[in-house]
Design a protein around this motif. Structure first.
Motif, PDB file in Angstrom:
ATOM      1  N   TYR B 245      -5.756  15.300   1.834  1.00  0.00           N
ATOM      2  CA  TYR B 245      -4.375  14.909   1.287  1.00  0.00           C
ATOM      3  C   TYR B 245      -4.510  15.934   0.291  1.00  0.00           C
ATOM      4  CZ  TYR B 245      -4.076   9.630   3.225  1.00  0.00           C
ATOM      5  OH  TYR B 245      -4.270   8.614   4.026  1.00  0.00           O
TER       6      TYR B 245
ATOM      7  N   LEU C  29       2.714   3.800   6.334  1.00  0.00           N
ATOM      8  CA  LEU C  29       2.420   4.710   5.787  1.00  0.00           C
ATOM      9  C   LEU C  29       1.020   4.788   5.327  1.00  0.00           C
ATOM     10  CD1 LEU C  29       6.053   3.225   3.655  1.00  0.00           C
ATOM     11  CD2 LEU C  29       5.397   5.631   4.590  1.00  0.00           C
ATOM     12  N   ARG C  30       0.645   6.168   4.812  1.00  0.00           N
ATOM     13  CA  ARG C  30      -0.498   5.976   3.889  1.00  0.00           C
ATOM     14  C   ARG C  30      -0.482   5.249   2.468  1.00  0.00           C
ATOM     15  NH1 ARG C  30      -3.352   9.931   6.952  1.00  0.00           N
ATOM     16  NH2 ARG C  30      -1.782  10.994   7.944  1.00  0.00           N
ATOM     17  N   ARG C  33      -1.453   6.556  -1.032  1.00  0.00           N
ATOM     18  CA  ARG C  33      -0.373   7.799  -1.370  1.00  0.00           C
ATOM     19  C   ARG C  33       1.525   7.257  -2.325  1.00  0.00           C
ATOM     20  NH1 ARG C  33       0.851  13.141   1.237  1.00  0.00           N
ATOM     21  NH2 ARG C  33       0.461  13.403  -1.307  1.00  0.00           N
ATOM     22  N   ILE C  34       1.412   6.286  -2.098  1.00  0.00           N
ATOM     23  CA  ILE C  34       2.986   5.720  -2.449  1.00  0.00           C
ATOM     24  C   ILE C  34       2.581   5.004  -3.997  1.00  0.00           C
ATOM     25  CG2 ILE C  34       4.934   3.394  -1.978  1.00  0.00           C
ATOM     26  CD1 ILE C  34       4.608   6.009   0.202  1.00  0.00           C
ATOM     27  N   HIS C  36       5.326   7.142  -3.759  1.00  0.00           N
ATOM     28  CA  HIS C  36       5.925   9.292  -3.099  1.00  0.00           C
ATOM     29  C   HIS C  36       6.613   9.876  -4.402  1.00  0.00           C
ATOM     30  CE1 HIS C  36       9.879   7.896  -3.078  1.00  0.00           C
ATOM     31  NE2 HIS C  36       9.943   6.910  -2.099  1.00  0.00           N
ATOM     32  N   ARG C  76       7.541  16.847   2.743  1.00  0.00           N
ATOM     33  CA  ARG C  76       6.533  16.237   2.137  1.00  0.00           C
ATOM     34  C   ARG C  76       6.485  14.417   2.965  1.00  0.00           C
ATOM     35  NH1 ARG C  76       3.241  16.765  -2.262  1.00  0.00           N
ATOM     36  NH2 ARG C  76       3.830  19.271  -2.847  1.00  0.00           N
ATOM     37  N   TYR C  80       3.220  11.817   3.198  1.00  0.00           N
ATOM     38  CA  TYR C  80       3.424   9.714   3.737  1.00  0.00           C
ATOM     39  C   TYR C  80       2.445   9.390   5.025  1.00  0.00           C
ATOM     40  CZ  TYR C  80       5.044  11.124  -1.006  1.00  0.00           C
ATOM     41  OH  TYR C  80       4.904  12.005  -1.971  1.00  0.00           O
TER      42      TYR C  80
END
Lengths: 91, 387, 299
Positions: B245, C29-30, C33-34, C36, C76, C80
């Motif tokens: 990441y 979704l990851r 990482r939200i 975004h 990007r 995500y």
């Protein structure tokens, strides 16, 4: 057609329609208003309250009218709102 | 593991360096080349295009070097061993993707059949002037490994090494040929497949969810996986954490970029490769690599005939640089002559490592042809007198 | 506890309280990482929603899908989505995807990137991947400008649009992307706006299931730059503009579907044709030429 001569649909005194429970994840919302503007049933409104980031998340003001179409979920760019199937509404 | 016999053309052949390089790649298990024609490297992809349908694999001629230098990285993540082939101007275009390969630790091989530069330069004539570009060409800090063959046989042999090393360290390897080696036809002896040792990709055995694509394992090198294995990895050219990441902070930069530099620098002793002769009693040592090595051998013999005690050091892996050995030679008071087909590139590395203890003389040449033996001899004499 | 962690905890608490399985996108979704990085009223998140929905409807195992993005706001997306994803260099998502697809033809390889990335810096790759008919799907989120770098003029910016590098208005002629895609050989070409969620989902399903180079253009609001500088209001106003000015014309010749600054927007499915893919062509051609000597390539 003959069927049209019946005043009521067969077997149902009162027709039922799907109903959705609306779940709003306040803290993800950036207050864009997409869901409010494009909800086909006009269920939502931007609330007066603020979330932690300072946006006004939507709230369901007309919860009853939701038909669980999922439009709000799809149009939300923040993944902050969705609906789940609830008991159908009769009548 | 042994080589797949399908890709190994066992026997004795007369091949030029480009063709031998292609055979080396096939023997090493390379099954994907994305290429773009450029003199004097084109013969590599020409041969690959004719051989690969029979061996089983893909050759695709891309629209430019920007595309060819990244398509191969896609193929690597899909599980293939892959390379691309180019020369000077094309190599310049590939720089960004050498950085991407270094940053994402993508094992692959970039072949550069060097020609005279800068710009369009001398398309059909040799040079060794991309050596520093191979090391530093992309922006930012990173390390690569570069090999330099001096004969078609070595093009074959070292190509296998290039693929093996790239897998071992998860690093892009630069295969720095030159026009002379590329177009020189010599006997190339290709062994049986079971004589060829192949380093397989180090795929993780961890289950999805536990595997982290950038967490260092053995030798500071993370394990690999391939797309479709269920690991659902994310790979980015941004500075990233173990998960892959993006991580925009100095700590992550130190962790990731620091490691891709250290995994080569700290293990340079295991990686460096050179050969020497007549160094023991020498007063002067000639250092060279690639095609220049062959001229330098002549010069060393000629100088010995003149009574100068001169030895030879030949770099097989140029980057990482054998710093310690050069320092030792300097410590022993041996004057150093650096012969290369440029106006001084690896020379400065030699000079740096000698730390002023002995004279370091450049036998440079702008390219277009190889050195005259006498010129290198004159530099040996000069070094001999200076010490 | 960082602000992000605090927000995540708050979201978690609320999700738990709702007592159901959570947002349907959570498997896709990851979530770590939200939220975004996209601005409020940006349209890219909508496209991600629709893409997920399309994959769900197709029913393809997510392990067999790979997303490749270039650089930029839409670049990007790869970061995500919780599938094998690659955030490559600027403009080079398509050649990376080409290598990935040819390296393992069993994968469904999707390029999701922006207009600047795909057709400006990456224009040459776009042209050639379509010409070769590499079996990949390209979803181009077109916001008419370079948004990540602060709103510079792009190859898609309509004439007269005001952007940071066209402060007096753009005097260039922009690309008409469906026209471009068709003329270089794409087998499927459709355009929708971010508002057309069902239509764009259907278009993505079509594109993902059709062999060859398939192309879906999604016009999306860029509230921070394009809409603001060109007096369209915010993203919601722009959706309303799409609502009022979009006209669905399936099969319209792509030469007619330019987007002007304040003209109507023709949307629809413009091209749907069959051509052998690069890999099919390679296998059939070499089989014909080499017979039994040929080793068919299956990955």
């Amino acid at each position: 057609m003959r069927i049209r001569e019946h005043k009521k649909p067969f077997g149902f005194e009162k027709p039922s329609r799907p109903h959705g429970k609306i779940i709003i994840i306040d803290e993800r919302c950036k207050g864009c208003g997409f869901c409010v503007e494009y909800c086909p049933q006009d269920v939502l409104e931007l609330s007066e309250r603020f979330n932690k980031k300072g946006y006004h998340p939507p709230e369901a003001v007309n919860d009853h009218a939701c038909v669980n179409c999922g439009f709000c979920r799809m149009i939300c760019p923040e993944f902050a709102i969705y609906t789940v199937e609830d008991e159908p509404v009769i009548g | 593991m042994k080589a797949d016999p399908k890709g190994v053309m066992t026997g004795a052949h007369y091949l030029d360096g480009d063709h031998a390089c292609c055979e080396g790649a096939l023997a090493a298990g390379c099954r994907f080349i994305s290429g773009y024609p450029i003199t004097p490297s084109t013969e590599v992809v020409e041969r690959f295009a004719s051989r690969i349908p029979i061996v089983g694999g893909v050759f695709i001629q891309m629209e430019d070097e920007l595309a060819s230098s990244i398509a191969l990285q896609g193929a690597v993540w899909a599980g293939k061993k892959a390379m691309t082939v180019t020369s000077g101007p094309g190599f310049s275009l590939m720089m960004e993707h050498i950085g991407l390969a270094a940053m994402t630790e993508c094992p692959c091989v970039f072949v550069n059949v060097q020609r005279g530069g800068p710009s369009t330069g001398l398309p059909t004539q040799p040079a060794q002037a991309d050596m520093m570009q191979a090391r530093w060409g992309s922006h930012g800090d990173y390390e690569i490994i570069a090999l330099s063959p001096s004969s078609p046989q070595e093009c074959f042999d070292f190509m296998i090494d290039a693929f093996n090393i790239s897998e071992k360290y998860r690093v892009p390897v630069m295969f720095m040929m030159d026009e002379c080696v590329g177009h020189m036809i010599e006997r190339v002896s290709i062994p049986e497949a079971d004589q060829i040792e192949i380093t397989e990709r180090n795929y993780t055995k961890l289950p999805p969810g536990e595997y982290l694509p950038f967490k260092p394992a053995e030798n500071m090198v993370p394990e690999m996986c391939k797309v479709g294995d269920g690991h659902r990895i994310h790979v980015t050219g941004l500075t990233h954490d173990y998960r892959g990441y993006p991580a925009m902070n100095p700590e992550a930069q130190e962790e990731q970029v620091g490691r891709i530099v250290r995994k080569i620098r700290d293990q340079a002793d295991d990686i460096v490769r050179y050969e020497e002769f007549d160094v023991e009693d020498a007063d002067v040592v000639v250092i060279s690599y690639g095609i220049t090595h062959r001229v330098a051998v002549q010069a060393v013999r000629a100088a010995r005939d003149k009574g100068i005690k001169v030895g030879m050091m030949r770099l097989i892996i140029v980057w990482p640089f054998p710093e310690k050995r050069i320092a030792e030679l300097a410590e022993q008071g041996k004057a150093l002559v650096m012969a290369e087909l440029n106006y001084g590139q690896v020379f400065f590395e030699v000079d740096r490592c000698a730390k002023g203890k002995v004279p370091v003389i450049l036998a440079g040449h702008g390219g277009g042809t190889v050195h005259e033996t006498d010129y290198i001899v004159s530099k040996i004499e000069e070094a001999y007198q200076c010490r | 506890m960082s602000v992000t962690d605090e927000l995540k905890a708050a979201v978690q608490a609320q999700t738990n309280k709702s007592g159901d399985a959570g947002h349907p996108m959570e498997d896709f979704l990851r979530m770590d990482r939200i939220p975004h990085i996209w601005c409020p009223t940006c349209g890219i998140g909508v496209v991600v929603n629709c893409f997920a929905r399309a994959l769900e409807k197709i029913g393809i195992p997510l392990d067999d899908v790979a997303v490749v993005s270039g650089i930029g706001c839409t670049g990007r997306v790869a970061g995500y989505v919780k599938i094998d994803s690659f955030h490559t260099t600027h403009g080079r998502a398509i050649p990376f995807a080409t290598g990935l697809k040819l390296g393992n033809p069993k994968l469904k390889v999707v390029v999701i990137s922006g207009d600047g990335d795909l057709v400006s810096i990456g224009g040459n790759h776009f042209v050639h991947a379509a010409r070769r008919n590499v079996d990949i799907t390209v979803i181009c989120v077109n916001n008419f400008n370079y948004a990540m770098t602060g709103g510079q003029m792009a190859a898609t910016s309509p004439t007269d649009s005001i952007l940071t590098t066209s402060p007096y208005g753009n005097f260039e002629t922009p690309f008409n992307l469906p026209f471009l895609a068709e003329s270089v050989g794409a087998t499927y070409v459709a355009r929708w706006t971010a508002l057309h969620i069902h239509r764009q989902t259907e278009a993505m399903i079509d594109a993902l299931t059709k062999p060859g180079f398939t192309f879906v253009e999604i016009l999306a609001p860029c509230p921070t730059i394009f809409e603001r500088r060109n007096k369209f209001g915010d993203g919601l106003d722009r959706l309303n503009y799409y609502y009022e000015h979009s006209e669905i014309k399936h099969g319209e010749p792509t030469a007619n579907v330019d987007v002007g600054l304040r003209t109507k927007i023709i949307v629809g499915k413009f091209v749907d044709k069959d051509r052998p893919t690069w890999l099919d062509s390679m296998n059939s051609h070499l089989k014909r030429k080499l017979g039994d000597r040929f080793t068919p390539y299956e990955g």
